[in-house]
Design a protein around this motif. Structure first.
Motif, PDB file in Angstrom:
ATOM      1  N   ILE A  15       0.844  -1.199   0.000  1.00 50.96           N
ATOM      2  CA  ILE A  15       0.000   0.000   0.000  1.00 50.96           C
ATOM      3  C   ILE A  15       0.878   1.247   0.000  1.00 50.96           C
ATOM      4  O   ILE A  15       0.673   2.172  -0.782  1.00 50.96           O
ATOM      5  CB  ILE A  15      -0.960   0.001   1.208  1.00 50.96           C
ATOM      6  CG1 ILE A  15      -2.036  -1.078   1.023  1.00 50.96           C
ATOM      7  CG2 ILE A  15      -1.595   1.381   1.399  1.00 50.96           C
ATOM      8  CD1 ILE A  15      -2.877  -1.338   2.259  1.00 50.96           C
ATOM      9  N   GLY A  18       2.401   1.997  -3.295  1.00 46.98           N
ATOM     10  CA  GLY A  18       1.466   2.296  -4.373  1.00 46.98           C
ATOM     11  C   GLY A  18       1.119   1.093  -5.237  1.00 46.98           C
ATOM     12  O   GLY A  18       0.305   1.189  -6.152  1.00 46.98           O
ATOM     13  N   THR A  21      -3.675  -0.869  -4.414  1.00 48.21           N
ATOM     14  CA  THR A  21      -4.596   0.259  -4.295  1.00 48.21           C
ATOM     15  C   THR A  21      -6.018  -0.188  -3.938  1.00 48.21           C
ATOM     16  O   THR A  21      -6.953   0.608  -4.027  1.00 48.21           O
ATOM     17  CB  THR A  21      -4.609   1.107  -5.579  1.00 48.21           C
ATOM     18  OG1 THR A  21      -5.020   0.291  -6.677  1.00 48.21           O
ATOM     19  CG2 THR A  21      -3.232   1.700  -5.856  1.00 48.21           C
ATOM     20  N   HIS A  72      -4.409  -4.140  -9.554  1.00 44.02           N
ATOM     21  CA  HIS A  72      -3.929  -3.281  -8.456  1.00 44.02           C
ATOM     22  C   HIS A  72      -4.160  -3.935  -7.101  1.00 44.02           C
ATOM     23  O   HIS A  72      -4.263  -3.256  -6.084  1.00 44.02           O
ATOM     24  CB  HIS A  72      -4.617  -1.921  -8.519  1.00 44.02           C
ATOM     25  CG  HIS A  72      -4.438  -1.245  -9.832  1.00 44.02           C
ATOM     26  ND1 HIS A  72      -3.259  -0.647 -10.201  1.00 44.02           N
ATOM     27  CD2 HIS A  72      -5.280  -1.114 -10.891  1.00 44.02           C
ATOM     28  CE1 HIS A  72      -3.388  -0.160 -11.423  1.00 44.02           C
ATOM     29  NE2 HIS A  72      -4.597  -0.429 -11.863  1.00 44.02           N
TER      30      HIS A  72
END
Length: 136
Positions: A15, A18, A21, A72
């Motif tokens: 997290i 990045g 997400t 993601h």
């Protein structure tokens, strides 16, 4: 309003970088005004490490959630499927701007009323002061 969530350190790292997400949950907060996740890294870290804005919450079947968010996810499909095994509904919390704390905090330092890490989440009242972040 804020919700404190317990997350394994390996996923917290993703997290913060990045890479991840979306945060996946079998249960989700019922209060629609929750707009911030307070991230608690579970043991062996055992500290509050960051706050993150919520960009939205997806609710659907685990298969549909994986299809929409896997790029993601920050986790493998096998781990995702194991987590949601037997569930008809899955939630994906969209993680927006992340503000990492300069100094990691115990639960008591962050919010004196919280004595132990939640299994899923706990609401944090707005009168809790946000500590300085790496970007402040």
């Amino acid at each position: 309003m804020k919700a404190l969530v317990s997350i394994r350190p390996e996923y917290v790292e993703r997290i913060l970088s990045g890479e991840k997400t979306y945060e996946y949950r079998r249960r989700i907060f019922k209060r629609p005004q929750v707009d911030t996740l307070v991230i608690y890294a579970t043991m062996p870290v055992g500290k509050v490490v960051a706050e993150a804005g919520i960009t939205g919450v997806l609710e659907s079947s685990p298969e549909d959630i994986w299809e929409k968010t896997s790029r993601h996810a920050g986790i493998s499909e096998d781990r995702f499927k194991a987590y949601f095994h037997g569930c008809n509904i899955a939630y994906a919390i969209g993680i927006g701007d992340v503000h990492a704390f300069q100094r990691l905090l115990t639960l008591a330092e962050y919010s004196p009323g919280i004595s132990h890490a939640p299994q899923s989440f706990v609401y944090i009242h707005e009168d809790v002061r946000r500590p300085a972040t790496a970007s402040d």
